[in-house]
Design a protein around this motif. Structure first.
Motif, PDB file in Angstrom:
ATOM      1  N   LEU A 135       2.961  11.315  -5.400  1.00 29.20           N
ATOM      2  CA  LEU A 135       3.430   9.952  -5.137  1.00 29.20           C
ATOM      3  C   LEU A 135       3.847   9.782  -3.678  1.00 29.20           C
ATOM      4  CD1 LEU A 135       5.590   9.229  -8.335  1.00 29.20           C
ATOM      5  CD2 LEU A 135       3.334   8.291  -7.782  1.00 29.20           C
ATOM      6  N   MET A 136       4.508  10.799  -3.122  1.00 31.03           N
ATOM      7  CA  MET A 136       4.969  10.683  -1.741  1.00 31.03           C
ATOM      8  C   MET A 136       3.804  10.780  -0.760  1.00 31.03           C
ATOM      9  SD  MET A 136       7.682   9.886  -0.124  1.00 31.03           S
ATOM     10  CE  MET A 136       9.023  10.253  -1.264  1.00 31.03           C
ATOM     11  N   THR A 137       2.762  11.511  -1.136  1.00 32.14           N
ATOM     12  CA  THR A 137       1.558  11.538  -0.299  1.00 32.14           C
ATOM     13  C   THR A 137       0.953  10.141  -0.218  1.00 32.14           C
ATOM     14  OG1 THR A 137       1.057  13.867  -0.758  1.00 32.14           O
ATOM     15  CG2 THR A 137      -0.789  12.455  -0.111  1.00 32.14           C
ATOM     16  N   ASP A 138       0.803   9.483  -1.365  1.00 27.86           N
ATOM     17  CA  ASP A 138       0.309   8.103  -1.366  1.00 27.86           C
ATOM     18  C   ASP A 138       1.223   7.198  -0.539  1.00 27.86           C
ATOM     19  OD1 ASP A 138      -1.685   8.962  -3.075  1.00 27.86           O
ATOM     20  OD2 ASP A 138      -0.763   8.137  -4.887  1.00 27.86           O
ATOM     21  N   ALA A 148      -3.444  18.941  -6.271  1.00 24.98           N
ATOM     22  CA  ALA A 148      -4.011  18.303  -5.085  1.00 24.98           C
ATOM     23  C   ALA A 148      -3.558  16.850  -5.033  1.00 24.98           C
ATOM     24  CB  ALA A 148      -5.537  18.366  -5.134  1.00 24.98           C
ATOM     25  N   PRO A 149      -3.630  16.232  -3.846  1.00 28.15           N
ATOM     26  CA  PRO A 149      -3.324  14.797  -3.754  1.00 28.15           C
ATOM     27  C   PRO A 149      -4.257  13.998  -4.667  1.00 28.15           C
ATOM     28  CG  PRO A 149      -3.439  15.777  -1.570  1.00 28.15           C
ATOM     29  CD  PRO A 149      -3.954  16.812  -2.532  1.00 28.15           C
ATOM     30  N   ARG A 150      -3.797  12.841  -5.106  1.00 29.03           N
ATOM     31  CA  ARG A 150      -4.616  11.992  -5.978  1.00 29.03           C
ATOM     32  C   ARG A 150      -5.565  11.154  -5.133  1.00 29.03           C
ATOM     33  NH1 ARG A 150      -0.239   8.981  -9.615  1.00 29.03           N
ATOM     34  NH2 ARG A 150       0.147   8.069  -7.572  1.00 29.03           N
ATOM     35  N   LEU A 196       2.157  19.089   5.305  1.00 34.53           N
ATOM     36  CA  LEU A 196       3.059  19.949   4.542  1.00 34.53           C
ATOM     37  C   LEU A 196       2.890  19.736   3.040  1.00 34.53           C
ATOM     38  CD1 LEU A 196       5.517  21.819   4.122  1.00 34.53           C
ATOM     39  CD2 LEU A 196       6.972  19.813   4.504  1.00 34.53           C
ATOM     40  N   MET A 197       2.849  18.487   2.603  1.00 32.07           N
ATOM     41  CA  MET A 197       2.756  18.198   1.165  1.00 32.07           C
ATOM     42  C   MET A 197       1.427  18.650   0.580  1.00 32.07           C
ATOM     43  SD  MET A 197       4.925  14.662   0.614  1.00 32.07           S
ATOM     44  CE  MET A 197       4.047  13.651   1.820  1.00 32.07           C
ATOM     45  N   ALA A 198       0.355  18.582   1.364  1.00 33.09           N
ATOM     46  CA  ALA A 198      -0.934  19.095   0.890  1.00 33.09           C
ATOM     47  C   ALA A 198      -0.838  20.600   0.650  1.00 33.09           C
ATOM     48  CB  ALA A 198      -2.035  18.779   1.902  1.00 33.09           C
ATOM     49  N   ASP A 199      -0.175  21.312   1.566  1.00 31.36           N
ATOM     50  CA  ASP A 199       0.018  22.756   1.389  1.00 31.36           C
ATOM     51  C   ASP A 199       0.875  23.053   0.156  1.00 31.36           C
ATOM     52  OD1 ASP A 199      -1.447  23.268   3.662  1.00 31.36           O
ATOM     53  OD2 ASP A 199       0.295  23.528   4.972  1.00 31.36           O
ATOM     54  N   PRO A 231       0.823  -1.212   0.000  1.00 30.98           N
ATOM     55  CA  PRO A 231       0.000   0.000   0.000  1.00 30.98           C
ATOM     56  C   PRO A 231       0.857   1.263   0.000  1.00 30.98           C
ATOM     57  CG  PRO A 231      -0.939  -1.593   1.494  1.00 30.98           C
ATOM     58  CD  PRO A 231       0.381  -2.160   1.051  1.00 30.98           C
ATOM     59  N   GLY A 232       0.492   2.197  -0.878  1.00 30.82           N
ATOM     60  CA  GLY A 232       1.187   3.470  -0.955  1.00 30.82           C
ATOM     61  C   GLY A 232       2.371   3.490  -1.901  1.00 30.82           C
ATOM     62  N   MET A 233       2.931   2.335  -2.205  1.00 31.65           N
ATOM     63  CA  MET A 233       4.112   2.309  -3.056  1.00 31.65           C
ATOM     64  C   MET A 233       3.758   2.642  -4.507  1.00 31.65           C
ATOM     65  SD  MET A 233       6.494  -0.832  -1.634  1.00 31.65           S
ATOM     66  CE  MET A 233       7.857  -0.368  -2.714  1.00 31.65           C
ATOM     67  N   ALA A 234       4.687   3.306  -5.181  1.00 35.55           N
ATOM     68  CA  ALA A 234       4.497   3.658  -6.582  1.00 35.55           C
ATOM     69  C   ALA A 234       4.755   2.451  -7.472  1.00 35.55           C
ATOM     70  CB  ALA A 234       5.441   4.793  -6.971  1.00 35.55           C
ATOM     71  N   ALA A 235       4.048   2.398  -8.577  1.00 36.95           N
ATOM     72  CA  ALA A 235       4.271   1.347  -9.565  1.00 36.95           C
ATOM     73  C   ALA A 235       5.472   1.720 -10.432  1.00 36.95           C
ATOM     74  CB  ALA A 235       3.031   1.156 -10.436  1.00 36.95           C
TER      75      ALA A 235
END
Length: 254
Positions: free
Chosen positions: A199-202, A251-253, A240-243, A173-177
């Protein structure tokens, strides 16, 4: 934005310092009588979390180095440096504990996140170490093997942890493909910044879910403390990343 960044940086530093102190204390205590009784079993949550989070962290370090070479934005570069530095150090602790416990860093055929599966009525496979018991529950329908310490190779059956799913082609979960890592490597400037932050938010959402699992299930005090520190630091970085995404009109995905 600056206040938020310093708050996130302070949370990361405090979590890392606390984890180092906990590790030293655990190592000292490990030399006392009864240390063997506290050694986690091969398929215990303690060992499983250490193996899986080491892989999870490695990808965060990889993505952080990728974006640092593809933008001149100091806020993004500083965040990437903090993430790479913190998670590389934490990964070293996790792998060091596995060495200390005499356990392998990779188990062929072990599905990722098996340590979070219900353990009722299941015994640990032969070869597990004595001490803290833990079973290898496995996930129904999950057929991928636990990959090494590279990027996002291998596949995962889409198991969700705390509501965070693993996307097709990603180990946990959360890792990038793999294609997402390639896209980050090909991006430049604002495009690289936005994709990295998304990607880092996920990635952090998946990491927080995993760390919460260890904070509840792991029995090694130092590892539970490290996991709780990860939760707090990564939640701060999520804010922080959302800001930072809003400042870039994104915006986050999901």
């Amino acid at each position: 934005m600056r206040r938020t960044y310093w708050a996130a940086g302070s949370a990361v530093l405090l979590a890392l310092l606390f984890a180092v102190a906990a590790t030293v204390a655990a190592a000292s205590g490990g030399r006392t009588a009864g240390a063997a009784a506290r050694t986690p079993a091969l398929y215990s949550p303690d060992a499983g979390f250490a193996r899986d989070m080491a892989v999870h962290h490695q990808q965060a370090v990889e993505m952080s180095f990728l974006v640092r070479d593809r933008t001149q934005d100091e806020a993004v570069r500083s965040l990437a440096y903090d993430i790479a530095n913190t998670q590389a150090n934490q990964r070293g602790m996790l792998l060091g504990w596995l060495d200390l416990w005499g356990l392998p860093k990779v188990l062929a055929g072990e599905p990722p996140m098996s340590w979070m599966a219900p353990a009722a009525g299941k015994d640990a496979p032969a070869g597990g170490h004595g001490g803290t018991d833990g079973s290898h529950g496995g996930h129904g329908g999950t057929d991928g093997s636990h990959g090494g310490h590279g990027g996002a190779d291998g596949s995962h059956g889409g198991h969700a942890v705390d509501g965070v799913p693993a996307k097709p082609g990603a180990l946990m979960p959360g890792m990038a493909a793999k294609d997402e890592i390639a896209a980050l490597g090909a991006a430049q400037g604002r495009d690289a910044e936005v994709l990295f932050l998304q990607l880092m938010t996920d990635h952090h959402k998946g990491g927080v879910a995993m760390a919460r699992g260890c904070a509840v299930q792991c029995v090694t005090p130092a590892e539970r403390a490290l996991a709780q520190g990860m939760v707090e630091a990564q939640q701060s970085e999520l804010t922080l990343m959302a800001d930072m995404l809003r400042a870039r009109g994104a915006a986050p995905r999901g």
